[in-house]
Write a protein that holds these residues in place. Structure first.
Motif, PDB file in Angstrom:
ATOM      1  N   VAL A  75       0.854  -1.191   0.000  1.00 30.03           N
ATOM      2  CA  VAL A  75       0.000   0.000   0.000  1.00 30.03           C
ATOM      3  C   VAL A  75       0.890   1.241   0.000  1.00 30.03           C
ATOM      4  O   VAL A  75       1.756   1.391   0.862  1.00 30.03           O
ATOM      5  N   LEU A  76       0.667   2.092  -0.996  1.00 31.85           N
ATOM      6  CA  LEU A  76       1.479   3.309  -1.134  1.00 31.85           C
ATOM      7  C   LEU A  76       0.693   4.531  -0.673  1.00 31.85           C
ATOM      8  O   LEU A  76      -0.468   4.708  -1.033  1.00 31.85           O
ATOM      9  N   VAL A  77       1.357   5.365   0.115  1.00 29.27           N
ATOM     10  CA  VAL A  77       0.816   6.675   0.469  1.00 29.27           C
ATOM     11  C   VAL A  77       1.769   7.723  -0.117  1.00 29.27           C
ATOM     12  O   VAL A  77       2.819   8.000   0.452  1.00 29.27           O
ATOM     13  N   PRO A  78       1.410   8.287  -1.276  1.00 25.27           N
ATOM     14  CA  PRO A  78       2.318   9.275  -1.890  1.00 25.27           C
ATOM     15  C   PRO A  78       2.160  10.637  -1.204  1.00 25.27           C
ATOM     16  O   PRO A  78       1.036  11.109  -1.025  1.00 25.27           O
ATOM     17  N   THR A  79       3.264  11.247  -0.822  1.00 29.33           N
ATOM     18  CA  THR A  79       3.214  12.569  -0.180  1.00 29.33           C
ATOM     19  C   THR A  79       4.356  13.446  -0.692  1.00 29.33           C
ATOM     20  O   THR A  79       5.307  12.957  -1.306  1.00 29.33           O
ATOM     21  N   MET A  80       4.238  14.732  -0.413  1.00 24.29           N
ATOM     22  CA  MET A  80       5.357  15.647  -0.662  1.00 24.29           C
ATOM     23  C   MET A  80       5.998  16.043   0.666  1.00 24.29           C
ATOM     24  O   MET A  80       6.735  17.032   0.745  1.00 24.29           O
ATOM     25  N   LEU A 134      -1.302  11.416   8.085  1.00 21.96           N
ATOM     26  CA  LEU A 134      -1.287  10.280   9.020  1.00 21.96           C
ATOM     27  C   LEU A 134      -2.604   9.512   8.964  1.00 21.96           C
ATOM     28  O   LEU A 134      -2.635   8.305   9.199  1.00 21.96           O
ATOM     29  N   SER A 135      -3.692  10.209   8.594  1.00 18.21           N
ATOM     30  CA  SER A 135      -4.963   9.493   8.419  1.00 18.21           C
ATOM     31  C   SER A 135      -4.889   8.583   7.191  1.00 18.21           C
ATOM     32  O   SER A 135      -5.514   7.515   7.166  1.00 18.21           O
ATOM     33  N   LEU A 136      -4.123   9.000   6.186  1.00 15.65           N
ATOM     34  CA  LEU A 136      -3.917   8.121   5.024  1.00 15.65           C
ATOM     35  C   LEU A 136      -3.115   6.886   5.429  1.00 15.65           C
ATOM     36  O   LEU A 136      -3.362   5.776   4.955  1.00 15.65           O
ATOM     37  N   MET A 164      -3.271   5.373  -1.629  1.00 14.44           N
ATOM     38  CA  MET A 164      -4.194   6.225  -0.876  1.00 14.44           C
ATOM     39  C   MET A 164      -4.037   7.684  -1.327  1.00 14.44           C
ATOM     40  O   MET A 164      -2.918   8.196  -1.403  1.00 14.44           O
ATOM     41  N   PHE A 165      -5.174   8.331  -1.597  1.00 13.17           N
ATOM     42  CA  PHE A 165      -5.154   9.752  -1.932  1.00 13.17           C
ATOM     43  C   PHE A 165      -6.170  10.473  -1.068  1.00 13.17           C
ATOM     44  O   PHE A 165      -7.246   9.941  -0.786  1.00 13.17           O
ATOM     45  N   GLY A 166      -5.832  11.689  -0.659  1.00 11.82           N
ATOM     46  CA  GLY A 166      -6.753  12.468   0.156  1.00 11.82           C
ATOM     47  C   GLY A 166      -7.758  13.197  -0.729  1.00 11.82           C
ATOM     48  O   GLY A 166      -7.417  13.706  -1.792  1.00 11.82           O
ATOM     49  N   ILE A 184     -11.308  14.231   4.021  1.00 12.80           N
ATOM     50  CA  ILE A 184     -10.526  15.393   4.456  1.00 12.80           C
ATOM     51  C   ILE A 184     -10.394  15.390   5.980  1.00 12.80           C
ATOM     52  O   ILE A 184     -11.365  15.123   6.693  1.00 12.80           O
ATOM     53  N   VAL A 185      -9.198  15.677   6.446  1.00 12.50           N
ATOM     54  CA  VAL A 185      -8.991  15.839   7.891  1.00 12.50           C
ATOM     55  C   VAL A 185      -8.874  17.334   8.167  1.00 12.50           C
ATOM     56  O   VAL A 185      -8.174  18.058   7.450  1.00 12.50           O
TER      57      VAL A 185
END
Lengths: 314, 314
Positions: free
Chosen positions: B34-39, B47-49, B176-178, B206-207
């Motif tokens: 499972v990938l959580v892509p972020t910048m 963190l919710s992702l 996972m995308f927000g 959305i958080v």
């Protein structure tokens, strides 16, 4: 040929999910999955790609895809008359004993709402529809320009996109491309580099008829007279290479003039003749480094392409 | 949370080949990658992702990528001032106990010849260079238009391209995308559908801060006064939803006027306020089906986006 069991009659897979599952099983068994993407109506050129695929070291699982990709044809081009012969293709592939699966999907694209015939005729490609249909395109922005890209503006958009889709469905470790479609081969290499596809691209040499004509599915649409005239392509390319190897720093313009003259005298209509660097496809003025001379010309209603590499060291 | 062993300190991977090898090992062990892509510059939204990633059924291997993607920034935008804090990010991720690897590449692109400062300032993005550098771009041609695409013409080109690269390097089963980046989420879903990526996309809610401000790495650049004014975004969106749910067939134009007025009175500068269909992002005139109201507005030098879904059944 590699140590895999004789392939015999290849399994024909039409569904994307089944294709991916098949590939994953092969890889789980330790095999290298090798893809040979084709549009069918197979000839010796395609079969040479199959041989090269079978010769990849180690145990291999060879998949040949047969799919005429509508998105690389403009509405004005020859999608409707593109030749096909699935039964013949399957016989030829079975006879190689080297093909494990044939991927022959009925369609690869998500289709949107149908559009009117007039709008379809004005669409960029035979795929573009509207509604919520396919809308994602891959562009290789420099390499898609020039050569075939000049007269076929959506061709490489369609090629890059369908190849990416095939890579994502088949998940090959290696994919074979013929160097007859030279710009296509270089463009796919660039796409793989830029998008980090985990696929090794192998470029395979052009296969020619005994008289020199480069093998092409479109050759069947040449009349005997047109076919004879079309030999001027390979003849002029071989002469150009000989001239370039015999004279250091040949001018591209001079080489081009001679090829254009030969093709025109034979009755062909030239689309382009260009001498370009082998990797960047940037035109050169002087043949003082490794180049490729690329030709596209019409004979009757058939557009043929061919090319010849010249390995002069810079 | 799934049954995987506690993750503890995540492994930090900087090399593409090492990343892919890591993922393949995890999958060979039967785990879902499972990938959580972020910048980076992670907040509770990210963190919710991660929590959602850890909650994917079955044994999972959670990878968080941290990479500020230059190709989604125009030269006029805030790449240079985009906040970062790798050490802090790694601490936060370790504290979740749910992250197995962090992919933090120094660069993801093949760079061409350097160009002059003037040419760089005129390039479409902070990545475009020239020479034999990166030239392959993915466009999602309908969804990339409108909303953020109108004022940021290369943004989604950069997003789609870097996400495809991450998919090809990390080879995740799930990503996972927000939903705060609503257009981005829908566009990635469309790209995955159209290019046949073997990745399931999960959109996460959305958080918000306790006072309603949508979490964003850019919030840190707001002054206390600007931050207070920016609360007008979430407040106006909640009011709009209440109005739409209380009045059948609300006019989008009326809803928009009210939001624009609220934001403007608070001291914001509106980029856009649009009510669109949830999947196609096509603007609607009347709120008579499931829609999302999307907002982008500047507060000081910071451009913030937010949105609210309204689940009216058509």
């Amino acid at each position: 040929m590699a140590a895999a069991a004789p392939a015999g009659e290849p399994e024909v897979i039409r569904d994307k999910a089944a294709m991916r599952a098949w590939s994953r099983r092969q890889r789980a068994e330790g095999k290298t999955v090798v893809l040979v993407p084709t549009m069918g109506f197979l000839h010796e050129g395609h079969l040479s790609l199959v041989s090269a695929a079978a010769a990849v070291p180690g145990p291999v699982a060879v998949v040949v895809s047969i799919y005429v990709n509508p998105s690389q044809f403009a509405p004005t081009e020859d999608l409707a008359t593109y030749p096909s012969d699935l039964a013949g293709d399957l016989r030829k592939l079975a006879s190689t004993g080297a093909v494990h699966a044939v991927f022959n999907p009925p369609d690869l694209y998500h289709r949107g709402a149908a559009v009117s015939a007039r709008r379809a005729a004005e669409a960029p490609s035979c795929l573009d529809a509207g509604g919520d249909g396919h809308e994602t395109w891959i562009r290789v922005e420099r390499l898609e320009k020039g050569l075939c890209g000049a007269s076929r503006p959506v061709f490489f958009r369609g090629v890059a996109t369908v190849v990416a889709k095939l890579f994502n469905v088949v998940e090959p470790d290696v994919a074979m491309f013929g160097k007859k479609d030279y710009q296509q081969w270089r463009l796919i290499c660039r796409m793989v580099r830029d998008l980090d596809f985990a696929v090794e691209i192998v470029g395979s040499e052009i296969v020619r008829e005994a008289d020199g004509l480069a093998m092409s599915s479109r050759n069947v649409r040449l009349s005997p007279e047109e076919r004879e005239k079309a030999l001027s392509i390979s003849r002029s390319l071989v002469n150009a290479r000989t001239a370039a190897l015999n004279n250091s720093n040949s001018a591209s313009e001079h080489i081009k003039d001679q090829i254009v003259q030969t093709l025109t005298e034979a009755g062909g209509r030239v689309d382009y003749v260009e001498t370009v660097e082998q990797e960047s496809l940037v035109p050169v003025e002087t043949i003082d480094r490794p180049v490729v001379i690329c030709v596209a010309a019409w004979f009757g209603k058939v557009r043929l392409i061919d090319n010849i590499e010249i390995h002069i060291q810079s």
